[in-house]
Scaffold this motif. Structure first.
Motif, short mmCIF file in Angstrom:
data_model
loop_
_atom_site.label_atom_id
_atom_site.label_comp_id
_atom_site.label_asym_id
_atom_site.label_seq_id
_atom_site.Cartn_x
_atom_site.Cartn_y
_atom_site.Cartn_z
N ARG B 99 59.60 38.85 32.81
CA ARG B 99 60.84 38.19 32.06
C ARG B 99 61.13 38.84 30.86
N HIS B 100 60.04 39.05 29.66
CA HIS B 100 60.61 39.74 28.92
C HIS B 100 61.00 41.50 28.68
N ASP B 101 61.53 41.70 30.13
CA ASP B 101 62.16 43.12 30.96
C ASP B 101 60.28 44.16 30.39
N ARG B 102 59.28 43.15 30.13
CA ARG B 102 57.92 44.45 30.13
C ARG B 102 57.59 44.93 31.19
N ASP B 103 56.62 46.17 31.13
CA ASP B 103 56.72 46.87 32.38
C ASP B 103 55.57 46.78 32.72
N MET B 104 55.40 45.85 34.01
CA MET B 104 54.06 45.21 34.65
C MET B 104 54.15 46.36 35.75
N LEU B 105 52.81 45.90 36.19
CA LEU B 105 53.00 46.67 37.42
C LEU B 105 51.62 45.65 38.58
N TYR B 106 51.53 45.95 39.76
CA TYR B 106 51.03 45.49 41.03
C TYR B 106 49.96 46.59 41.07
N GLY B 107 48.24 46.04 40.37
CA GLY B 107 47.45 47.42 40.41
C GLY B 107 46.86 47.94 41.67
N PRO B 108 46.76 48.82 41.94
CA PRO B 108 46.22 49.84 43.03
C PRO B 108 45.01 50.11 42.75
N THR B 109 44.06 49.81 42.04
CA THR B 109 43.56 50.20 41.51
C THR B 109 42.74 49.69 39.97
N ASN B 110 41.91 49.70 39.05
CA ASN B 110 41.49 49.32 38.11
C ASN B 110 40.82 49.82 37.01
N GLU B 111 40.70 51.06 37.10
CA GLU B 111 40.12 52.03 36.47
C GLU B 111 40.59 51.29 35.06
N GLU B 112 41.96 51.70 34.43
CA GLU B 112 42.34 50.90 33.18
C GLU B 112 42.09 49.82 32.96
N VAL B 113 42.24 48.59 33.62
CA VAL B 113 41.65 47.38 33.52
C VAL B 113 40.48 46.87 32.85
N ILE B 114 39.12 47.81 33.59
CA ILE B 114 37.79 47.37 33.41
C ILE B 114 37.65 48.55 31.93
N THR B 115 37.95 49.50 31.70
CA THR B 115 37.93 50.04 31.14
C THR B 115 38.31 50.06 29.69
N ASP B 116 40.02 49.15 29.77
CA ASP B 116 40.23 48.51 28.13
C ASP B 116 38.73 47.08 28.06
N ILE B 117 38.02 46.85 29.24
CA ILE B 117 37.34 45.34 28.84
C ILE B 117 36.05 46.17 28.36
N MET B 118 35.93 46.62 28.68
CA MET B 118 34.04 47.85 28.30
C MET B 118 34.41 48.72 26.81
N ARG B 119 35.82 48.83 26.55
CA ARG B 119 35.59 48.69 25.42
C ARG B 119 36.02 48.33 24.18
N GLN B 120 36.42 46.70 24.74
CA GLN B 120 36.21 45.48 23.74
C GLN B 120 34.73 45.00 23.74
N TYR B 121 33.75 45.49 23.77
CA TYR B 121 32.50 44.66 23.66
C TYR B 121 31.42 45.88 24.02
N LEU B 122 31.11 46.75 24.59
CA LEU B 122 30.62 47.79 24.55
C LEU B 122 30.57 48.43 22.67
#
Lengths: 448, 448
Positions: B99-122
């Motif tokens: 609704r705020h016109d931000r670009d989203m997507l329905y994940g076809p796979t999750n390499e990006e999300v998991i890498t984003d998680i790990m870079r915050q904690y590792l």
């Protein structure tokens, strides 16, 4: 689980973006990670709690004869155009176009999809009554998502839908689910107060919100003080119908059926909502069955929601202290937090490793803190993540053969033998498992 | 479950839109319902099978020390812009604006999300190796979805992601997961052939597709005949690396390392895919940990997929006959189909009801056909939905105290006493549960 191998990224700092306790604690305890506004990834212990809640909900829905299905997250707009809700729903509905430019949406609720399913299969009155439910992800594009999983955009919900032949049948179904909800929340250590909700012209008195009492609740609820002294077997639909309970927008002190001195006030968090809506969707979407003489019958419907991911936050709001989360046993990610006070000490490593093995053998889920950290770090970590029982292996274990057992909720500590400790937590575990069954047997609930 | 109360909408007609066996049988057996092109609702017995498959996958992933998480279905486009895949992915990626016109997507796979998680904690090399996995819904906007759940748009996948300090570590992780996949598929009654797949320049030999043999498979595979005689304990990474197996696009008969007479040909269905891709995402998304001397290390990654919803169809393609589905015990929606040949007959109703109760008490999941239907209808219905054991209560039961037990797979029938029957299915059940464990113990797999 050995903590040295696990993925439990607890945080020392209090995250700045989190405004309420549950959100702060879930971030600090390494339960969730925000992917983007109002959208979270569930990290290992967060997911374990979520799955425990899901399991309790499913067990109790199955027990009263509801059948579990799973509907897709994406739905065609055409179904919502049929029901008439497509235009009405506003910006909270996430609207999507697929590659062929077809209008789709990410389901915020599923009345249309379930009615579409049922109209394809229901032919005869003999197939009713029927209640189906799912536990599935929904999306509501909140303008300002906040409070972590309490008001997220992508959230997990149990949504059930009932189909009955007439109003009387629908009311019976409603009552059965109403009572089942009280059992579900009780199994999670929560006392829920069913508050009569507005259901527009149709439902009459057949619409309730289930609120749990928590100091940080979003609304104020006013309720008859006798709620607090009701044993579970008294919590029937008939009894509760006659007890006053209202949320602030409905409560009028000048026009209240019970005296002011009998009214208790508390903050409430909504964790469930059930309502009867008659033939609204079945009529609009042409769901019809043949009656005994071939006459057409339009089934009467109701829908029944529980905020499954919201409950994770709600339970924390209701159950925490300044040191962290206090999980009720039934939803805890682990039953036992085993602490080796001196990792690296050969004797202690051997004893703690042995206790850990025995806990595994007896199927008690244990998180074993085998890291080379100071005892203080380990104690505060276990307090933070809220494991119900802490078992501490230290010098006394070598000297006297005892471990220190701490109850996270009461803070009570005792030095007992290893054997007694294993028996204690095993017993606790068995009790937890049978608890739901027991509560239902007390109520004489039928087992399908 | 009493069939008279259940929601099991089997179809008599063969649905016109279904082109392949599994799709036809899933529709006829009341397992799924199409909500819109390539998007399905899972009806009760379909969901039970899906959950059984999910459970086996999760148990085996947990067993080798992977940790389960759950990432959201919707992701911000920004993560994919970072990795560089946002533009590349094409029309199969469902792109969404909120609704705020931000670009989203329905994940076809999750390499990006998991890498984003790990870079915050590792932070430190001490936190590695680590493998996380999830079982979650994905969306790929296929231009022409077909074959039911075999090529749907919204589908359930297990996707795992590993993080290691160096190539040697990544290779060890790869091997461990490779072998675990063979156990997973074996537990579902499937023999999977790992076929070397193209992984571009990076992976070298570390990319495999897992294919199962089924007459209706989508591609042809060529493999060393000695595959067929390998016991499970021989199916190690090292052994299989040296056995030839290739899919048609890779197989060159003029340039094959083994003689043509040792090659077997079969149709294969891809049910899993694993690959090592080095630092592709960790580098692009700046995931870095400090090494023992403070030097920066960019973790080596791999990803590991299993098509969980696809497996439901794939198992049916591999295991059915002209009468319907033949479920392997491990994934069957019920273990026993109890048939009362003469519902309404007081004696038979009482005996069958009693057997049903005993099956419930011993935790054997039974579907009791207590409907007032002709026996022939009941028999063909049980064959269609593929319950492993049919127990038939009929005249002989009153006369001799025996029931007829039919094995769905072999067609073998025997008249045995009720007691013997209960023992038999209970034993079968216990065996099923311990099977996975046993297979792993045989291989000496470590239990974390």
């Amino acid at each position: 689980m050995r903590l040295s191998n696990y993925f439990l990224p607890t945080l020392k700092e209090i995250p700045a973006e989190a405004q309420i306790t549950s959100h702060r604690l879930m971030l600090r305890a390494g339960m969730i990670n925000q992917t983007t506004a109002g959208i979270y990834s569930w990290l290992p212990i967060g997911l374990k709690v979520l799955q425990n809640i899901e399991r309790i909900v499913a067990e109790e829905q199955d027990r009263i004869g509801c059948h579990r299905v799973l509907m897709p997250t994406l739905q065609p707009a055409s179904l919502w155009q049929e029901s008439g809700r497509y235009e009405d729903y506003g910006k909270e509905m996430l609207r999507i176009k697929d590659r062929h430019d077809r209008d789709m949406l990410y389901g915020p609720t599923n009345e249309e999809v379930i009615t579409d399913i049922m109209r394809q299969y229901l032919k005869s009155y003999r197939q009713l009554p029927q209640t189906l439910y799912q536990i599935g992800w929904k999306f509501r594009d909140e303008i300002r998502p906040r409070f972590g999983v309490m008001r997220g955009r992508e959230f997990l919900m149990k949504d059930g839908y009932s189909f009955d032949l007439d109003y009387e049948g629908a009311k019976e179904t409603y009552k059965k689910i109403f009572e089942s909800y009280l059992v579900i929340f009780r199994r999670m250590g929560l006392t829920a107060i069913p508050v009569r909700a507005d259901s527009g012209a149709i439902g009459g008195d057949l619409s309730h919100e289930f609120q749990i009492v928590a100091p940080t609740g979003e609304s104020t609820i006013y309720y008859d003080e006798s709620y607090d002294s009701l044993p579970l077997q008294d919590m029937t639909f008939e009894k509760l119908q006659n007890l006053y309970a209202a949320a602030d927008e409905k409560h009028d002190p000048n026009n209240c059926p019970i005296p002011a001195n009998r009214i208790k006030t508390a903050r409430g968090i909504e964790i469930g909502h059930i309502f009867y809506f008659g033939t609204k969707y079945s009529k609009a979407m042409k769901l019809e069955v043949a009656g005994p003489n071939g006459e057409p019958i339009i089934p009467e419907m109701g829908s029944y929601g529980i905020g499954v991911s919201r409950l994770v936050g709600a339970i924390i709001e209701a159950s925490h202290d300044e040191n962290g989360i206090i999980w009720p046993e039934s939803v805890a990610p682990f039953q036992v937090g085993l602490i080796n006070a001196k990792t690296g000490d050969e004797k202690l490593d051997s004893i703690a490793g042995d206790i850990y093995q025995k806990l595994n053998n007896q199927k008690t889920e244990a998180l074993y803190d085998d890291r080379a950290e100071r005892p203080g770090v380990k104690f505060s970590n276990m307090d933070l993540i809220g494991i119900p029982w802490q078992v501490i292996v230290g010098n006394k274990t070598v000297e006297y053969g005892t471990v220190e057992v701490k109850n996270r909720q009461t803070g009570e500590r005792s030095d007992i033998s290893i054997e007694e400790c294993l028996n204690k937590v095993a017993k606790q575990y068995t009790q937890r498992i049978s608890e739901g069954l027991q509560e239902n047997e007390n109520r004489g609930a039928e087992c399908i």
